[in-house]
Design an enzyme around this catalytic site. Structure first.
Site: not given
Length: 214
Positions: A10, A190-193
């Site tokens: 997700q 977002r983007n696992r950051l």
């Protein structure tokens, strides 16, 4: 199972954390996040995953409900003879984790647990629903039982005993206060950051704040 678990993911988009906006006291941010979880009507906003360590050094987790934040300590109530109670009697170090999926937020706490004063446990116990008080008296929490009927029979017998009386708190049941030493706030991005900020209690009683890599 037909679902490929590796493909379940997700994107997190609901917020962010900036160091400049964070208070010096992490308990202020905790209180803010908890209230926002309550206002957002997330499922069980006060549910907290409790981690303890057995005498053999093995970790154990379970879920309880937070019942207060008093004088800088997190309060929950349980059976002192339960598995977690036995662990804490041997090793007071404990972890607490709050996970609010709807807000894409987590808080992870490490600290030391100690029993609250008996009078404080009495006061909270007296406010619990009648049936919850009876249940606390009869449940041998964490111990094996023959079947559900054993619990029901014990409940009926104990309820009959206290008809017309104030149900007394049993000695084996009460509260723990967790004094935090480490508090981490996690906000999905977002983007696992993801944003992760860690507060660590210093010897002078002040909190050190730093950003962690996601």
């Amino acid at each position: 199972m037909n679902t490929n678990l590796a493909n379940i993911r997700q994107e997190y988009t609901k917020g962010g954390l900036r160091e400049a906006s964070l208070p010096e006291d992490p308990l202020l941010l905790f209180s803010q996040w908890l209230q926002e979880a309550i206002d957002a009507k997330v499922d069980e906003p006060t549910a907290v995953l409790v981690g303890t360590v057995s005498p053999e050094g093995r970790p154990s987790t379970r879920t309880v409900l937070l019942k207060g934040l008093h004088h800088g300590a997190f309060i929950f109530y349980t059976n002192y003879e339960s598995r977690k109670g036995q662990h804490l009697a041997q090793n007071p170090f404990i972890s607490l984790s709050f996970v609010w999926h709807q807000l894409e937020r987590q808080i992870h706490i490490e600290g030391i647990a100690h029993k609250v004063p008996s009078a404080e446990s009495d006061a909270y116990f007296s406010q619990r629903p009648y049936k919850s008080r009876i249940g606390a008296r009869i449940s041998p929490q964490s111990q094996p039982i023959k079947d559900r009927m054993q619990l029901i029979a014990a409940f009926v017998k104990e309820a009959t005993r206290w008809v017309g009386q104030e149900v007394a708190r049993p000695e084996h049941w009460g509260g723990y206060a967790v004094t935090p030493q480490r508090i981490e706030f996690w906000q999905g991005r977002r983007n696992r950051l993801h944003d992760r900020f860690l507060y660590t209690l210093q010897s002078d009683g002040k909190w050190q704040k730093e950003r962690l890599a996601p």
